[in-house]
Design a protein around this motif. Structure first.
Motif, mmCIF file in Angstrom:
data_model
loop_
_atom_site.group_PDB
_atom_site.id
_atom_site.type_symbol
_atom_site.label_atom_id
_atom_site.label_comp_id
_atom_site.label_asym_id
_atom_site.label_seq_id
_atom_site.Cartn_x
_atom_site.Cartn_y
_atom_site.Cartn_z
ATOM 1 N N MET A 1 0.819 -1.194 0.000
ATOM 2 C CA MET A 1 0.000 0.000 0.000
ATOM 3 C C MET A 1 0.863 1.258 0.000
ATOM 4 N N ALA A 2 1.974 1.211 0.745
ATOM 5 C CA ALA A 2 2.849 2.382 0.799
ATOM 6 C C ALA A 2 3.500 2.630 -0.555
ATOM 7 N N LYS A 4 2.133 2.056 -3.424
ATOM 8 C CA LYS A 4 1.132 2.683 -4.294
ATOM 9 C C LYS A 4 1.061 4.189 -4.026
ATOM 10 N N ALA A 5 1.112 4.568 -2.754
ATOM 11 C CA ALA A 5 1.095 5.990 -2.404
ATOM 12 C C ALA A 5 2.332 6.700 -2.942
ATOM 13 N N ALA A 6 3.479 6.031 -2.887
ATOM 14 C CA ALA A 6 4.711 6.630 -3.402
ATOM 15 C C ALA A 6 4.624 6.801 -4.915
ATOM 16 N N THR A 8 1.871 7.164 -6.657
ATOM 17 C CA THR A 8 0.905 8.232 -6.906
ATOM 18 C C THR A 8 1.555 9.599 -6.713
ATOM 19 N N LEU A 9 2.318 9.737 -5.628
ATOM 20 C CA LEU A 9 3.018 10.995 -5.356
ATOM 21 C C LEU A 9 4.030 11.289 -6.458
ATOM 22 N N ASP A 81 6.670 15.973 -1.149
ATOM 23 C CA ASP A 81 5.321 16.337 -1.573
ATOM 24 C C ASP A 81 5.302 17.815 -1.952
#
Length: 176
Positions: A1-2, A4-6, A8-9, A81
């Motif tokens: 999951m982490a 995927k967030a990376a 996306t960012l 970010d």
């Protein structure tokens, strides 16, 4: 999951940086082209003084926000970010405002560079509100009031009403 967030960012940062570079390059080229074509009494001193430093901001944001990949193509670092609050947000404000000033100078004349004076005024406003917020936050630390006021400040409204009526305190003592 982490991961995927990376990813996306990383994709969001890459898209924002690409859009910013394209817009910035177009505006700077338009300004320089209009400067050459019309040969108005347009000086390049305000341009170099006010617009070129924002290029440094843009390249700094690129440096910290650009995703990094390994040789095999996997994501090594998503970058910082670029939607973060604080200093990053302020840098974007300066960048966008300067781009607006360049557009105003292209449409009107060199007097539009005076719009750039809003940035230091905005900085003063932000510093003032930050200091006032900190002052309010530290107001209760130094004391300054009586001990009874400090005790009443920690009591709820219901407790204060009960004490006012006289029924708020329980008395312990010999029964009988």
């Amino acid at each position: 999951m982490a991961q995927k967030a990376a990813k996306t960012l990383a994709s969001r940062n890459a898209a924002v940086l690409k859009r910013t570079h394209v817009i910035s390059a177009a505006l700077h080229l338009l300004f320089l082209l209009l400067h050459q074509v019309f040969q108005r009494p347009r000086s390049l001193k305000p341009y170099f003084l006010l617009a070129v430093p924002t290029l440094l901001i843009e390249f700094y944001l690129d440096r910290v926000g650009r995703p990094r990949y390994t040789d095999d193509g996997s994501l090594r670092s998503a970058g910082e970010d670029l939607n973060a609050t604080g200093l990053t947000e302020y840098m974007w404000d300066v960048l966008y405002w300067t781009q607006g000033c360049i557009v105003a100078v292209c449409l009107f004349n060199d007097r539009a560079w005076w719009l750039w004076a809003v940035i230091p005024l905005y900085s003063v406003y932000l510093a003032y509100t930050t200091i006032m917020g900190m002052k309010k936050g530290f107001a209760g630390i130094g004391g300054g009031g009586s001990e009874e006021e400090d005790l009443n400040a920690t009591k709820s409204k219901t407790q204060l009403k009960k004490e006012k009526r006289g029924g708020g305190k329980v008395k312990y003592g010999p029964s009988g």
